[in-house]
Design a protein around this motif. Sequence first.
Motif, PDB file in Angstrom:
ATOM      1  N   PRO A  18       0.809  -1.231   0.000  1.00  0.00           N
ATOM      2  CA  PRO A  18       0.000   0.000   0.000  1.00  0.00           C
ATOM      3  C   PRO A  18       0.837   1.274   0.000  1.00  0.00           C
ATOM      4  O   PRO A  18       0.379   2.330  -0.421  1.00  0.00           O
ATOM      5  N   ALA A  19       2.081   1.186   0.465  1.00  0.00           N
ATOM      6  CA  ALA A  19       2.972   2.351   0.461  1.00  0.00           C
ATOM      7  C   ALA A  19       3.711   2.492  -0.868  1.00  0.00           C
ATOM      8  O   ALA A  19       4.665   3.251  -0.980  1.00  0.00           O
ATOM      9  N   LEU A  20       3.266   1.740  -1.882  1.00  0.00           N
ATOM     10  CA  LEU A  20       3.834   1.764  -3.238  1.00  0.00           C
ATOM     11  C   LEU A  20       5.283   1.302  -3.264  1.00  0.00           C
ATOM     12  O   LEU A  20       6.077   1.757  -4.071  1.00  0.00           O
ATOM     13  N   GLN A  21       5.615   0.351  -2.407  1.00  0.00           N
ATOM     14  CA  GLN A  21       6.930  -0.273  -2.383  1.00  0.00           C
ATOM     15  C   GLN A  21       6.799  -1.694  -2.917  1.00  0.00           C
ATOM     16  O   GLN A  21       5.746  -2.305  -2.792  1.00  0.00           O
ATOM     17  N   PRO A  22       7.874  -2.226  -3.513  1.00  0.00           N
ATOM     18  CA  PRO A  22       7.802  -3.607  -4.008  1.00  0.00           C
ATOM     19  C   PRO A  22       7.452  -4.575  -2.884  1.00  0.00           C
ATOM     20  O   PRO A  22       7.941  -4.443  -1.763  1.00  0.00           O
ATOM     21  N   ALA A  23       6.586  -5.538  -3.183  1.00  0.00           N
ATOM     22  CA  ALA A  23       6.206  -6.540  -2.189  1.00  0.00           C
ATOM     23  C   ALA A  23       7.400  -7.438  -1.888  1.00  0.00           C
ATOM     24  O   ALA A  23       8.157  -7.790  -2.791  1.00  0.00           O
ATOM     25  N   PRO A  24       7.591  -7.795  -0.620  1.00  0.00           N
ATOM     26  CA  PRO A  24       8.716  -8.663  -0.285  1.00  0.00           C
ATOM     27  C   PRO A  24       8.566 -10.036  -0.949  1.00  0.00           C
ATOM     28  O   PRO A  24       7.476 -10.510  -1.181  1.00  0.00           O
ATOM     29  N   GLY A  25       9.712 -10.644  -1.257  1.00  0.00           N
ATOM     30  CA  GLY A  25       9.697 -11.980  -1.842  1.00  0.00           C
ATOM     31  C   GLY A  25       9.832 -11.993  -3.348  1.00  0.00           C
ATOM     32  O   GLY A  25      10.002 -13.042  -3.942  1.00  0.00           O
ATOM     33  N   PHE A  26       9.742 -10.849  -3.981  1.00  0.00           N
ATOM     34  CA  PHE A  26       9.886 -10.775  -5.424  1.00  0.00           C
ATOM     35  C   PHE A  26      11.121  -9.935  -5.737  1.00  0.00           C
ATOM     36  O   PHE A  26      11.293  -8.862  -5.181  1.00  0.00           O
TER      37      PHE A  26
ATOM     38  N   ARG B  68      -1.742  -3.836 -15.034  1.00  0.00           N
ATOM     39  CA  ARG B  68      -2.977  -4.263 -14.365  1.00  0.00           C
ATOM     40  C   ARG B  68      -3.278  -3.385 -13.157  1.00  0.00           C
ATOM     41  O   ARG B  68      -4.435  -3.046 -12.897  1.00  0.00           O
ATOM     42  N   GLN B  69      -2.235  -3.024 -12.401  1.00  0.00           N
ATOM     43  CA  GLN B  69      -2.442  -2.140 -11.258  1.00  0.00           C
ATOM     44  C   GLN B  69      -2.994  -0.800 -11.716  1.00  0.00           C
ATOM     45  O   GLN B  69      -3.905  -0.243 -11.084  1.00  0.00           O
TER      46      GLN B  69
END
Length: 189
Positions: A3-11, A21-22
């Motif tokens: 939600p803070a527009l940061q890359p999701a962990p694990g990728f 899509r986003q």
Amino acid sequence: MTPALQPAPGFGYRRLHLCARQLYVLSRAPALLGAAVPMGMTETVFRVLAERFRDERQGGFFLTLDLDGAPLDRRKDLYGHAFVLFALAAYHETSGDPAALPLARQTFDEIRHHLALPGGWFAASAAEDWRAPDAALSQEPAYASARSLSWPWKQSMPIRAGATRPMRWSHCFTDISTIRRPVARRILR
């Protein structure tokens, strides 16, 4: 993306079609879901798509970026470019951002110019410089591309005046008469 527009962990990378899509979901969420989108979020995702994924030297969009925003997989992918068109149409329609329309036109022209194959088909991918297009026919990118051009104008496969059957998928890319809404007409000018 968090939600803070940061890359999701694990990728360890960002993918073009997911960014597109986003952008689509954020652009359409208020109308489709009645959901409020935090101020500036849609514009931020548009800027990431237009500034980070966009290949300013060769045209088109990179397939993936590393977490710092540098190109990782530099190939041009029809599936990803189709989602870019889909997202840009939704974003322009809801935001009116004047930067979205020229980018959509340019993307559409790049697909037609660089990925077109004989017989009305399109290559699934090509190298960074658009050379060596993948001539293997793949249903998913072709379907997504045709759908991306048909979404905002509702009638994806209209029957031409005097015709008795719908047009071939490839005509969605070449026949402006298939487009019904003003946004599509502006993209295809």
